[in-house]
Scaffold this active site. Sequence first.
Site, PDB file in Angstrom:
ATOM      1  N   ALA A  12      60.960  28.293  39.409  1.00 52.76           N
ATOM      2  CA  ALA A  12      59.886  28.183  37.880  1.00 52.76           C
ATOM      3  C   ALA A  12      59.014  26.788  37.919  1.00 52.76           C
ATOM      4  O   ALA A  12      59.387  26.035  37.436  1.00 52.76           O
ATOM      5  CB  ALA A  12      60.751  28.287  36.643  1.00 52.76           C
ATOM      6  N   GLU A 187      51.365  34.008  48.125  1.00 45.84           N
ATOM      7  CA  GLU A 187      50.479  32.877  46.666  1.00 45.84           C
ATOM      8  C   GLU A 187      48.842  31.763  47.327  1.00 45.84           C
ATOM      9  O   GLU A 187      49.798  31.750  47.871  1.00 45.84           O
ATOM     10  CB  GLU A 187      50.870  32.995  45.413  1.00 45.84           C
ATOM     11  CG  GLU A 187      49.906  31.359  44.686  1.00 45.84           C
ATOM     12  CD  GLU A 187      49.072  32.278  44.192  1.00 45.84           C
ATOM     13  OE1 GLU A 187      49.070  33.584  43.656  1.00 45.84           O
ATOM     14  OE2 GLU A 187      47.390  32.321  43.748  1.00 45.84           O
ATOM     15  N   LYS A 246      48.913  33.693  55.589  1.00 45.67           N
ATOM     16  CA  LYS A 246      48.886  32.597  54.551  1.00 45.67           C
ATOM     17  C   LYS A 246      49.421  31.464  55.410  1.00 45.67           C
ATOM     18  O   LYS A 246      48.605  30.675  55.174  1.00 45.67           O
ATOM     19  CB  LYS A 246      50.327  32.686  53.297  1.00 45.67           C
ATOM     20  CG  LYS A 246      50.685  31.654  52.067  1.00 45.67           C
ATOM     21  CD  LYS A 246      49.479  31.397  51.385  1.00 45.67           C
ATOM     22  CE  LYS A 246      50.107  29.905  51.227  1.00 45.67           C
ATOM     23  NZ  LYS A 246      48.993  29.198  50.059  1.00 45.67           N
ATOM     24  N   CYS A 302      52.406  22.396  51.254  1.00 36.22           N
ATOM     25  CA  CYS A 302      51.991  23.103  51.676  1.00 36.22           C
ATOM     26  C   CYS A 302      51.904  23.056  53.603  1.00 36.22           C
ATOM     27  O   CYS A 302      52.148  23.094  54.280  1.00 36.22           O
ATOM     28  CB  CYS A 302      51.119  24.258  50.743  1.00 36.22           C
ATOM     29  SG  CYS A 302      52.044  24.790  49.309  1.00 36.22           S
TER      30      CYS A 302
END
Length: 522
Positions: A12, A187, A246, A302
Amino acid sequence: SVSVQRLCCIGAGYVGGPTAAVIALHNPHVRVTVVDRDEKRINAWKGKHLPIHEPGLNDVVRAARDGLCGRKAEHERRDYANHAQAREESVRQPNLFFSTACTQTIAESDMIFISVNTPTKVRGVGAGRATDMTALEGAVRDVAMHARPGTILVEKSTVPCKTGQLIKDILEAYRPGVSFSILSNPEFLSEGTAVRDLMRPDRVILGCESTISGHRAAAALANLYAAWVPRSKIAPINIWSSELCKLTANAMLAQRISSINSISAICERTGADVSEIAKSIGMDARIGPQFLKAGLGFGGSCFRKDIASLTYLAESLGLPEVAAYWQQVITMNNFQRDRFARSVISSLHNTLRGKKIAILGYAFKKDTGDARESPALDVIRILLEENPNSIAIFDPLCSEADIVRELRAVDSETEIMQPRGPVEIVSDPYTACADSNAVLVLTDWDMFKLRKSNRAVQSKVEEHQFDGAAPTTILQLRHKADKIPVPAATLLTPPHTPDMKGASLETEARLMPEPACPPECV
Ligand code: NAD
Protein backbone atom coordinates in the site's frame (compact mmCIF):
# COMPACT_ATOMS: atom_id res chain seq x y z
CA SER A 1 -10.89 -14.10 -21.51
CA VAL A 2 -10.91 -14.41 -17.73
CA SER A 3 -13.09 -11.84 -16.02
CA VAL A 4 -11.64 -10.34 -12.87
CA GLN A 5 -14.05 -9.94 -9.96
CA ARG A 6 -11.62 -9.57 -7.09
CA LEU A 7 -8.30 -7.86 -7.31
CA CYS A 8 -5.71 -7.82 -4.54
CA CYS A 9 -2.81 -5.40 -4.46
CA ILE A 10 0.06 -6.33 -2.16
CA GLY A 11 1.85 -3.17 -1.00
CA ALA A 12 0.00 0.00 0.00
CA GLY A 13 2.77 2.41 -0.93
CA TYR A 14 3.23 5.20 -3.48
CA VAL A 15 2.43 2.81 -6.32
CA GLY A 16 0.01 0.28 -4.82
CA GLY A 17 -2.39 2.77 -3.21
CA PRO A 18 -2.92 5.18 -6.12
CA THR A 19 -2.91 2.44 -8.79
CA ALA A 20 -5.49 0.35 -6.96
CA ALA A 21 -7.64 3.43 -6.34
CA VAL A 22 -7.70 4.42 -10.00
CA ILE A 23 -8.46 0.87 -11.16
CA ALA A 24 -11.27 0.64 -8.60
CA LEU A 25 -12.68 3.99 -9.65
CA HIS A 26 -12.95 2.93 -13.27
CA ASN A 27 -14.07 -0.64 -12.60
CA PRO A 28 -16.90 -0.33 -10.09
CA HIS A 29 -17.81 -4.01 -10.55
CA VAL A 30 -14.37 -5.17 -9.35
CA ARG A 31 -13.69 -5.44 -5.64
CA VAL A 32 -10.19 -4.07 -5.11
CA THR A 33 -8.40 -4.71 -1.83
CA VAL A 34 -5.00 -3.26 -1.02
CA VAL A 35 -3.11 -5.23 1.60
CA ASP A 36 0.01 -4.38 3.53
CA ARG A 37 1.81 -5.72 6.56
CA ASP A 38 2.20 -2.20 7.84
CA GLU A 39 -0.86 -1.67 9.98
CA LYS A 40 -0.21 2.03 10.47
CA ARG A 41 -0.15 2.59 6.74
CA ILE A 42 -3.35 0.63 6.19
CA ASN A 43 -5.13 2.55 8.93
CA ALA A 44 -4.04 5.80 7.33
CA TRP A 45 -5.47 4.70 3.97
CA LYS A 46 -8.74 3.92 5.74
CA GLY A 47 -8.77 7.21 7.58
CA LYS A 48 -9.10 10.87 6.79
CA HIS A 49 -5.44 11.63 6.19
CA LEU A 50 -3.97 9.40 3.53
CA PRO A 51 -0.41 8.23 4.15
CA ILE A 52 0.86 9.80 0.95
CA HIS A 53 0.24 13.17 -0.59
CA GLU A 54 -0.65 13.31 -4.27
CA PRO A 55 -2.72 16.00 -5.94
CA GLY A 56 -6.19 14.59 -6.69
CA LEU A 57 -5.66 11.39 -4.71
CA ASN A 58 -8.06 12.15 -1.87
CA ASP A 59 -10.79 12.60 -4.34
CA VAL A 60 -10.21 9.33 -6.18
CA VAL A 61 -9.75 7.29 -3.00
CA ARG A 62 -12.83 8.68 -1.33
CA ALA A 63 -14.97 8.11 -4.40
CA ALA A 64 -13.97 4.45 -4.63
CA ARG A 65 -13.50 3.75 -0.93
CA ASP A 66 -16.47 5.55 0.55
CA GLY A 67 -18.74 5.54 -2.48
CA LEU A 68 -18.72 9.32 -2.30
CA CYS A 69 -19.87 10.83 -5.51
CA GLY A 70 -21.88 13.55 -7.08
CA ARG A 71 -22.30 16.72 -5.10
CA LYS A 72 -20.91 15.39 -1.86
CA ALA A 73 -17.40 15.18 -3.19
CA GLU A 74 -17.75 17.98 -5.70
CA HIS A 75 -15.78 20.54 -3.75
CA GLU A 76 -12.83 18.20 -3.63
CA ARG A 77 -13.11 17.39 -7.26
CA ARG A 78 -13.02 20.95 -8.54
CA ASP A 79 -9.32 20.87 -9.29
CA TYR A 80 -9.50 17.59 -11.00
CA ALA A 81 -11.25 17.99 -14.31
CA ASN A 82 -10.63 14.55 -15.71
CA HIS A 83 -12.89 12.86 -13.29
CA ALA A 84 -15.84 12.30 -15.53
CA GLN A 85 -16.85 8.87 -14.40
CA ALA A 86 -17.20 9.63 -10.72
CA ARG A 87 -18.95 12.87 -11.46
CA GLU A 88 -21.58 11.26 -13.64
CA GLU A 89 -22.60 8.74 -11.04
CA SER A 90 -24.30 10.18 -8.06
CA VAL A 91 -24.27 6.97 -6.06
CA ARG A 92 -21.74 4.17 -6.18
CA GLN A 93 -20.97 1.22 -4.05
CA PRO A 94 -17.62 1.31 -2.34
CA ASN A 95 -15.28 -1.12 -4.10
CA LEU A 96 -11.88 -0.11 -2.71
CA PHE A 97 -10.73 -1.63 0.57
CA PHE A 98 -7.58 -1.54 2.64
CA SER A 99 -6.61 -4.40 4.89
CA THR A 100 -3.83 -6.17 6.76
CA ALA A 101 -5.47 -9.54 6.14
CA CYS A 102 -2.95 -10.47 3.44
CA THR A 103 -3.42 -14.21 3.23
CA GLN A 104 -7.19 -14.15 3.32
CA THR A 105 -7.37 -11.49 0.60
CA ILE A 106 -4.86 -13.39 -1.52
CA ALA A 107 -6.96 -16.55 -1.20
CA GLU A 108 -10.09 -14.74 -2.41
CA SER A 109 -8.61 -12.97 -5.42
CA ASP A 110 -8.52 -13.75 -9.16
CA MET A 111 -5.71 -11.31 -9.83
CA ILE A 112 -2.90 -10.15 -7.53
CA PHE A 113 -0.73 -7.09 -8.10
CA ILE A 114 2.65 -7.14 -6.41
CA SER A 115 3.68 -3.57 -5.69
CA VAL A 116 6.07 -4.04 -2.82
CA ASN A 117 9.32 -2.14 -2.39
CA THR A 118 12.38 -3.30 -4.34
CA PRO A 119 15.22 -1.17 -2.95
CA THR A 120 18.94 -1.58 -3.54
CA LYS A 121 20.70 -4.21 -1.44
CA VAL A 122 22.73 -2.60 1.32
CA ARG A 123 24.92 -5.55 2.21
CA GLY A 124 26.10 -8.86 0.86
CA VAL A 125 26.55 -9.86 -2.76
CA GLY A 126 25.92 -6.91 -5.08
CA ALA A 127 25.51 -4.45 -2.17
CA GLY A 128 24.84 -0.92 -3.42
CA ARG A 129 23.70 -2.10 -6.84
CA ALA A 130 21.72 -5.33 -6.90
CA THR A 131 17.99 -5.22 -6.17
CA ASP A 132 16.91 -6.41 -2.75
CA MET A 133 14.22 -8.95 -3.56
CA THR A 134 13.29 -9.74 0.05
CA ALA A 135 9.87 -8.05 0.01
CA LEU A 136 9.01 -9.41 -3.41
CA GLU A 137 10.04 -12.90 -2.44
CA GLY A 138 7.94 -12.70 0.73
CA ALA A 139 4.89 -11.55 -1.20
CA VAL A 140 5.29 -14.28 -3.83
CA ARG A 141 5.66 -16.87 -1.08
CA ASP A 142 2.36 -15.71 0.43
CA VAL A 143 0.75 -15.99 -2.97
CA ALA A 144 2.23 -19.44 -3.54
CA MET A 145 0.86 -20.70 -0.26
CA HIS A 146 -2.58 -19.14 -0.32
CA ALA A 147 -3.71 -18.24 -3.84
CA ARG A 148 -6.16 -20.36 -5.78
CA PRO A 149 -4.83 -22.28 -8.78
CA GLY A 150 -5.02 -20.19 -11.94
CA THR A 151 -4.68 -16.85 -10.13
CA ILE A 152 -3.03 -14.18 -12.24
CA LEU A 153 0.04 -12.61 -10.70
CA VAL A 154 1.06 -9.14 -11.89
CA GLU A 155 4.54 -7.68 -11.31
CA LYS A 156 3.93 -4.00 -10.65
CA SER A 157 7.13 -3.46 -8.70
CA THR A 158 10.19 -2.48 -10.71
CA VAL A 159 12.29 -5.61 -10.96
CA PRO A 160 15.40 -6.86 -12.76
CA CYS A 161 14.92 -8.57 -16.10
CA LYS A 162 14.03 -12.27 -15.65
CA THR A 163 12.25 -11.80 -12.32
CA GLY A 164 9.24 -13.56 -13.88
CA GLN A 165 11.36 -16.72 -13.91
CA LEU A 166 12.27 -16.25 -10.26
CA ILE A 167 8.58 -15.88 -9.39
CA LYS A 168 7.80 -19.04 -11.33
CA ASP A 169 10.50 -20.92 -9.44
CA ILE A 170 9.18 -19.77 -6.05
CA LEU A 171 5.64 -20.73 -6.99
CA GLU A 172 6.79 -24.12 -8.22
CA ALA A 173 8.79 -24.72 -5.06
CA TYR A 174 5.85 -24.00 -2.76
CA ARG A 175 3.00 -25.32 -4.90
CA PRO A 176 4.47 -27.88 -7.26
CA GLY A 177 2.27 -28.64 -10.24
CA VAL A 178 -0.18 -25.78 -9.65
CA SER A 179 -0.41 -23.32 -12.52
CA PHE A 180 -0.43 -19.55 -12.14
CA SER A 181 -0.13 -16.90 -14.83
CA ILE A 182 2.54 -14.24 -14.49
CA LEU A 183 2.33 -10.83 -16.11
CA SER A 184 4.67 -7.86 -16.02
CA ASN A 185 2.91 -4.50 -15.88
CA PRO A 186 5.51 -1.90 -14.88
CA GLU A 187 4.27 1.35 -13.43
CA PHE A 188 5.44 4.61 -14.98
CA LEU A 189 3.74 7.09 -12.65
CA SER A 190 5.76 9.90 -11.13
CA GLU A 191 5.35 11.08 -7.57
CA GLY A 192 3.67 14.47 -7.47
CA THR A 193 1.62 13.70 -10.59
CA ALA A 194 0.64 10.11 -9.82
CA VAL A 195 -3.11 10.55 -10.28
CA ARG A 196 -2.73 12.46 -13.51
CA ASP A 197 -0.26 9.89 -14.83
CA LEU A 198 -2.56 7.01 -13.91
CA MET A 199 -5.62 8.68 -15.35
CA ARG A 200 -3.90 9.55 -18.62
CA PRO A 201 -0.99 7.16 -19.08
CA ASP A 202 1.22 7.53 -22.16
CA ARG A 203 1.05 3.75 -22.46
CA VAL A 204 0.24 0.63 -20.47
CA ILE A 205 2.81 -2.11 -20.98
CA LEU A 206 1.60 -5.67 -20.50
CA GLY A 207 4.33 -8.28 -20.61
CA CYS A 208 3.11 -11.85 -20.89
CA GLU A 209 4.37 -15.30 -21.73
CA SER A 210 3.52 -16.39 -25.23
CA THR A 211 1.24 -19.23 -24.20
CA ILE A 212 -2.53 -19.43 -24.43
CA SER A 213 -2.90 -18.89 -20.69
CA GLY A 214 -0.39 -16.01 -20.83
CA HIS A 215 -2.40 -14.25 -23.52
CA ARG A 216 -5.66 -14.89 -21.64
CA ALA A 217 -4.23 -13.37 -18.49
CA ALA A 218 -2.97 -10.35 -20.43
CA ALA A 219 -6.41 -9.89 -21.98
CA ALA A 220 -8.01 -9.92 -18.51
CA LEU A 221 -5.66 -7.18 -17.30
CA ALA A 222 -6.06 -5.23 -20.55
CA ASN A 223 -9.83 -5.23 -20.00
CA LEU A 224 -9.41 -3.55 -16.61
CA TYR A 225 -7.30 -0.78 -18.15
CA ALA A 226 -9.57 -0.46 -21.18
CA ALA A 227 -12.24 0.93 -18.83
CA TRP A 228 -10.44 4.28 -19.18
CA VAL A 229 -7.32 3.88 -21.33
CA PRO A 230 -7.68 3.75 -25.14
CA ARG A 231 -6.85 0.27 -26.46
CA SER A 232 -4.25 1.78 -28.79
CA LYS A 233 -2.21 2.71 -25.73
CA ILE A 234 -2.27 -0.76 -24.21
CA ALA A 235 0.73 -2.64 -25.55
CA PRO A 236 1.14 -6.39 -25.02
CA ILE A 237 4.79 -7.37 -25.27
CA ASN A 238 7.17 -10.14 -24.29
CA ILE A 239 7.51 -10.42 -20.50
CA TRP A 240 11.30 -9.93 -20.43
CA SER A 241 11.03 -6.84 -22.63
CA SER A 242 8.41 -5.51 -20.27
CA GLU A 243 10.61 -5.94 -17.20
CA LEU A 244 13.60 -4.41 -18.94
CA CYS A 245 11.67 -1.50 -20.47
CA LYS A 246 10.93 -0.03 -17.04
CA LEU A 247 14.60 0.02 -16.07
CA THR A 248 15.45 1.40 -19.50
CA ALA A 249 12.87 4.18 -19.29
CA ASN A 250 14.17 5.38 -15.94
CA ALA A 251 17.79 5.07 -17.04
CA MET A 252 17.14 7.13 -20.19
CA LEU A 253 15.31 9.86 -18.26
CA ALA A 254 18.05 10.06 -15.65
CA GLN A 255 20.66 10.06 -18.41
CA ARG A 256 19.17 13.21 -19.93
CA ILE A 257 19.39 14.95 -16.55
CA SER A 258 23.02 13.92 -16.09
CA SER A 259 23.82 14.92 -19.67
CA ILE A 260 22.49 18.45 -19.29
CA ASN A 261 24.06 18.74 -15.85
CA SER A 262 27.45 17.86 -17.32
CA ILE A 263 26.95 20.70 -19.81
CA SER A 264 26.02 23.07 -16.95
CA ALA A 265 29.47 22.52 -15.47
CA ILE A 266 31.04 23.59 -18.76
CA CYS A 267 28.68 26.59 -18.90
CA GLU A 268 29.78 27.83 -15.53
CA ARG A 269 33.37 27.95 -16.67
CA THR A 270 32.71 29.52 -20.05
CA GLY A 271 29.86 32.00 -19.74
CA ALA A 272 27.51 29.90 -21.85
CA ASP A 273 24.00 29.65 -20.39
CA VAL A 274 22.74 26.14 -19.81
CA SER A 275 19.08 27.15 -19.94
CA GLU A 276 19.61 28.70 -23.37
CA ILE A 277 21.31 25.54 -24.49
CA ALA A 278 18.52 23.36 -23.12
CA LYS A 279 15.94 25.49 -24.87
CA SER A 280 17.84 25.49 -28.15
CA ILE A 281 18.45 21.77 -28.29
CA GLY A 282 14.98 20.98 -26.95
CA MET A 283 13.48 22.60 -30.04
CA ASP A 284 15.03 19.86 -32.11
CA ALA A 285 12.16 17.41 -32.53
CA ARG A 286 14.60 14.52 -32.29
CA ILE A 287 15.70 15.64 -28.83
CA GLY A 288 12.56 17.24 -27.38
CA PRO A 289 12.34 19.67 -24.47
CA GLN A 290 11.65 17.42 -21.47
CA PHE A 291 14.11 16.44 -18.75
CA LEU A 292 16.60 19.02 -19.92
CA LYS A 293 16.67 21.36 -16.96
CA ALA A 294 20.00 21.51 -15.29
CA GLY A 295 19.66 21.05 -11.57
CA LEU A 296 20.91 19.39 -8.46
CA GLY A 297 20.36 16.13 -10.24
CA PHE A 298 17.77 13.44 -9.91
CA GLY A 299 16.46 12.20 -6.59
CA GLY A 300 13.57 10.10 -5.38
CA SER A 301 13.34 6.44 -4.67
CA CYS A 302 13.57 5.14 -8.24
CA PHE A 303 16.12 6.59 -10.64
CA ARG A 304 19.28 5.82 -8.72
CA LYS A 305 18.21 2.36 -7.68
CA ASP A 306 16.95 1.45 -11.13
CA ILE A 307 20.19 2.51 -12.82
CA ALA A 308 22.12 0.62 -10.15
CA SER A 309 20.01 -2.42 -10.93
CA LEU A 310 20.66 -2.01 -14.65
CA THR A 311 24.42 -1.75 -14.16
CA TYR A 312 24.38 -4.81 -11.93
CA LEU A 313 22.36 -6.71 -14.50
CA ALA A 314 24.80 -5.74 -17.26
CA GLU A 315 27.74 -6.79 -15.13
CA SER A 316 26.15 -10.11 -14.22
CA LEU A 317 25.62 -10.73 -17.91
CA GLY A 318 29.34 -10.17 -18.59
CA LEU A 319 28.89 -6.71 -20.13
CA PRO A 320 31.24 -4.41 -18.16
CA GLU A 321 31.24 -1.70 -20.87
CA VAL A 322 27.47 -1.42 -20.65
CA ALA A 323 27.63 -1.30 -16.86
CA ALA A 324 30.29 1.44 -16.93
CA TYR A 325 28.25 3.49 -19.39
CA TRP A 326 25.21 3.65 -17.09
CA GLN A 327 27.29 3.99 -13.94
CA GLN A 328 28.53 7.30 -15.31
CA VAL A 329 24.97 8.69 -15.08
CA ILE A 330 25.09 8.20 -11.31
CA THR A 331 28.63 9.57 -11.08
CA MET A 332 27.55 12.76 -12.84
CA ASN A 333 24.56 13.07 -10.52
CA ASN A 334 26.77 12.91 -7.44
CA PHE A 335 29.23 15.36 -8.99
CA GLN A 336 26.48 17.93 -9.46
CA ARG A 337 25.42 17.94 -5.79
CA ASP A 338 28.95 17.99 -4.65
CA ARG A 339 29.67 20.95 -6.90
CA PHE A 340 26.64 22.84 -5.63
CA ALA A 341 27.46 22.24 -1.95
CA ARG A 342 31.06 23.27 -2.46
CA SER A 343 30.02 26.44 -4.23
CA VAL A 344 27.84 27.30 -1.24
CA ILE A 345 30.80 26.84 1.06
CA SER A 346 33.16 28.86 -1.09
CA SER A 347 30.67 31.70 -1.40
CA LEU A 348 30.66 31.87 2.38
CA HIS A 349 34.44 32.27 2.45
CA ASN A 350 35.14 28.59 2.86
CA THR A 351 33.91 28.39 6.39
CA LEU A 352 30.50 27.74 7.89
CA ARG A 353 31.60 28.09 11.50
CA GLY A 354 29.25 30.42 13.35
CA LYS A 355 26.93 30.62 10.35
CA LYS A 356 23.35 29.64 9.79
CA ILE A 357 22.10 28.03 6.58
CA ALA A 358 18.39 27.95 5.76
CA ILE A 359 17.16 25.18 3.52
CA LEU A 360 13.83 25.72 1.82
CA GLY A 361 12.49 22.44 0.54
CA TYR A 362 13.64 18.96 1.40
CA ALA A 363 11.56 16.71 -0.89
CA PHE A 364 13.26 15.64 -4.13
CA LYS A 365 10.58 17.47 -6.10
CA LYS A 366 7.50 19.55 -5.48
CA ASP A 367 4.08 18.15 -4.62
CA THR A 368 5.36 15.11 -2.78
CA GLY A 369 6.04 14.50 0.90
CA ASP A 370 8.39 11.63 0.05
CA ALA A 371 11.65 12.32 1.88
CA ARG A 372 13.56 9.37 0.42
CA GLU A 373 16.72 9.92 -1.65
CA SER A 374 16.53 13.69 -1.60
CA PRO A 375 19.42 15.60 -3.20
CA ALA A 376 19.06 17.93 -0.20
CA LEU A 377 20.48 15.17 1.98
CA ASP A 378 23.73 15.07 0.03
CA VAL A 379 24.03 18.84 0.15
CA ILE A 380 23.39 18.86 3.92
CA ARG A 381 25.91 16.07 4.45
CA ILE A 382 28.65 18.10 2.78
CA LEU A 383 27.68 21.30 4.63
CA LEU A 384 27.78 19.49 7.97
CA GLU A 385 31.44 18.68 7.45
CA GLU A 386 32.12 22.42 7.73
CA ASN A 387 30.57 22.62 11.22
CA PRO A 388 27.90 25.25 10.62
CA ASN A 389 26.32 26.84 13.63
CA SER A 390 22.92 25.77 12.43
CA ILE A 391 21.03 24.38 9.45
CA ALA A 392 17.30 25.10 9.52
CA ILE A 393 15.16 23.06 7.18
CA PHE A 394 11.64 23.88 6.08
CA ASP A 395 9.56 21.73 3.75
CA PRO A 396 5.82 22.21 3.30
CA LEU A 397 5.03 18.48 3.14
CA CYS A 398 7.84 16.21 4.31
CA SER A 399 7.20 15.20 7.89
CA GLU A 400 9.76 16.01 10.53
CA ALA A 401 10.00 12.33 11.44
CA ASP A 402 10.82 11.34 7.85
CA ILE A 403 13.48 14.01 7.45
CA VAL A 404 15.07 13.10 10.77
CA ARG A 405 15.08 9.42 9.77
CA GLU A 406 16.90 10.25 6.53
CA LEU A 407 19.42 12.54 8.25
CA ARG A 408 20.17 10.03 10.98
CA ALA A 409 20.83 7.34 8.39
CA VAL A 410 23.77 9.41 7.12
CA ASP A 411 25.48 9.42 10.47
CA SER A 412 24.04 7.34 13.25
CA GLU A 413 27.03 7.98 15.53
CA THR A 414 26.92 11.75 15.89
CA GLU A 415 23.88 13.63 17.08
CA ILE A 416 23.10 16.07 14.32
CA MET A 417 19.70 17.25 15.48
CA GLN A 418 19.30 20.17 17.85
CA PRO A 419 19.72 20.79 20.75
CA ARG A 420 23.01 18.87 20.65
CA GLY A 421 23.59 19.04 16.93
CA PRO A 422 23.21 21.88 14.41
CA VAL A 423 20.15 20.74 12.43
CA GLU A 424 16.61 21.81 13.17
CA ILE A 425 13.42 21.29 11.24
CA VAL A 426 11.11 24.25 11.40
CA SER A 427 7.49 24.72 10.51
CA ASP A 428 7.63 27.91 8.47
CA PRO A 429 10.04 29.38 5.93
CA TYR A 430 10.51 32.64 7.76
CA THR A 431 11.80 30.98 10.89
CA ALA A 432 14.14 29.01 8.66
CA CYS A 433 15.44 32.14 6.96
CA ALA A 434 15.66 34.41 10.01
CA ASP A 435 19.25 35.47 10.68
CA SER A 436 20.60 33.07 8.12
CA ASN A 437 23.76 33.66 6.14
CA ALA A 438 22.48 31.70 3.19
CA VAL A 439 19.14 30.48 1.96
CA LEU A 440 19.24 27.45 -0.28
CA VAL A 441 16.11 26.69 -2.25
CA LEU A 442 16.43 22.96 -2.84
CA THR A 443 12.96 21.93 -3.96
CA ASP A 444 10.96 23.49 -6.77
CA TRP A 445 7.90 24.07 -4.59
CA ASP A 446 5.69 26.75 -6.13
CA MET A 447 5.65 28.63 -2.84
CA PHE A 448 9.37 29.32 -3.17
CA LYS A 449 9.18 30.71 -6.66
CA LEU A 450 10.49 34.19 -6.95
CA ARG A 451 8.60 36.80 -8.82
CA LYS A 452 10.39 37.77 -11.96
CA SER A 453 10.27 41.41 -11.02
CA ASN A 454 12.16 40.64 -7.84
CA ARG A 455 14.95 38.68 -9.41
CA ALA A 456 17.18 41.72 -9.61
CA VAL A 457 16.99 42.44 -5.92
CA GLN A 458 18.46 39.46 -4.24
CA SER A 459 20.23 40.66 -1.19
CA LYS A 460 17.39 40.31 1.27
CA VAL A 461 14.96 37.50 1.39
CA GLU A 462 12.13 39.63 2.66
CA GLU A 463 12.17 41.43 -0.65
CA HIS A 464 11.19 38.29 -2.44
CA GLN A 465 7.57 37.48 -2.67
CA PHE A 466 6.78 33.86 -2.25
CA ASP A 467 4.65 33.01 -5.19
CA GLY A 468 2.75 29.97 -6.24
CA ALA A 469 -0.37 27.95 -6.34
CA ALA A 470 -1.31 26.99 -2.80
CA PRO A 471 -3.52 29.96 -2.00
CA THR A 472 -3.95 30.00 1.75
CA THR A 473 -0.37 29.37 2.68
CA ILE A 474 0.84 31.95 0.27
CA LEU A 475 -1.40 34.69 1.50
CA GLN A 476 -0.03 34.16 4.95
CA LEU A 477 3.48 34.16 3.67
CA ARG A 478 3.00 37.37 1.76
CA HIS A 479 1.56 38.98 4.80
CA LYS A 480 4.39 37.80 6.96
CA ALA A 481 6.96 38.67 4.36
CA ASP A 482 6.63 42.32 5.16
CA LYS A 483 7.18 41.81 8.81
CA ILE A 484 9.97 39.39 9.32
CA PRO A 485 13.30 40.80 8.33
CA VAL A 486 15.93 38.36 7.25
CA PRO A 487 19.11 40.32 7.61
CA ALA A 488 21.99 39.74 5.35
CA ALA A 489 20.84 36.55 3.83
CA THR A 490 22.68 35.34 0.81
CA LEU A 491 20.27 33.78 -1.59
CA LEU A 492 21.54 30.65 -3.19
CA THR A 493 18.76 29.68 -5.48
CA PRO A 494 19.70 27.43 -8.27
CA PRO A 495 17.33 29.22 -10.64
CA HIS A 496 16.51 26.34 -12.93
CA THR A 497 13.43 24.64 -11.74
CA PRO A 498 12.95 21.38 -13.53
CA ASP A 499 9.55 20.46 -14.83
CA MET A 500 10.49 16.86 -14.94
CA LYS A 501 8.23 14.00 -14.09
CA GLY A 502 10.73 11.74 -12.45
CA ALA A 503 12.97 13.79 -10.37
CA SER A 504 15.53 16.43 -9.80
CA LEU A 505 15.90 19.93 -8.69
CA GLU A 506 17.54 23.02 -9.82
CA THR A 507 21.11 24.02 -10.16
CA GLU A 508 23.00 26.67 -11.94
CA ALA A 509 24.17 27.89 -8.61
CA ARG A 510 24.13 31.57 -9.31
CA LEU A 511 25.65 32.45 -6.04
CA MET A 512 25.11 35.78 -4.49
CA PRO A 513 28.17 37.34 -2.95
CA GLU A 514 28.33 38.24 0.70
CA PRO A 515 25.96 41.07 1.59
CA ALA A 516 28.61 43.76 1.56
CA CYS A 517 28.79 43.40 -2.18
CA PRO A 518 25.97 45.12 -4.06
CA PRO A 519 23.81 42.99 -6.33
CA GLU A 520 25.21 44.44 -9.58
CA CYS A 521 28.57 42.85 -9.01
CA VAL A 522 27.23 39.33 -9.25
P1 NAD B 1 6.70 1.74 -0.81
O1 NAD B 1 7.87 1.40 0.02
O2 NAD B 1 6.04 3.06 -0.68
O3 NAD B 1 5.55 0.64 -0.58
C1 NAD B 1 5.77 -0.73 -0.54
C2 NAD B 1 4.84 -1.33 0.50
O4 NAD B 1 4.90 -2.76 0.41
C3 NAD B 1 5.21 -1.01 1.95
O5 NAD B 1 4.12 -0.35 2.57
C4 NAD B 1 5.50 -2.36 2.59
O6 NAD B 1 5.07 -2.45 3.93
C5 NAD B 1 4.71 -3.29 1.71
N1 NAD B 1 5.17 -4.69 1.75
C6 NAD B 1 6.41 -5.15 1.55
N2 NAD B 1 6.41 -6.50 1.61
C7 NAD B 1 5.15 -6.90 1.84
C8 NAD B 1 4.50 -8.16 1.99
N3 NAD B 1 5.18 -9.30 1.86
N4 NAD B 1 3.18 -8.18 2.24
C9 NAD B 1 2.48 -7.05 2.33
N5 NAD B 1 3.02 -5.82 2.19
C10 NAD B 1 4.33 -5.75 1.94
O7 NAD B 1 7.16 1.49 -2.33
P2 NAD B 1 6.64 2.25 -3.64
O8 NAD B 1 7.31 3.56 -3.77
O9 NAD B 1 5.16 2.14 -3.73
O10 NAD B 1 7.29 1.31 -4.77
C11 NAD B 1 6.81 0.00 -5.00
C12 NAD B 1 7.43 -0.53 -6.27
O11 NAD B 1 7.02 0.28 -7.39
C13 NAD B 1 8.95 -0.49 -6.29
O12 NAD B 1 9.41 -1.61 -7.00
C14 NAD B 1 9.27 0.77 -7.06
O13 NAD B 1 10.51 0.68 -7.71
C15 NAD B 1 8.15 0.79 -8.07
N6 NAD B 1 7.81 2.13 -8.57
C16 NAD B 1 7.78 3.20 -7.71
C17 NAD B 1 7.43 4.45 -8.18
C18 NAD B 1 7.40 5.65 -7.27
O14 NAD B 1 7.30 6.76 -7.77
N7 NAD B 1 7.45 5.49 -5.96
C19 NAD B 1 7.08 4.61 -9.53
C20 NAD B 1 7.09 3.51 -10.36
C21 NAD B 1 7.46 2.26 -9.86
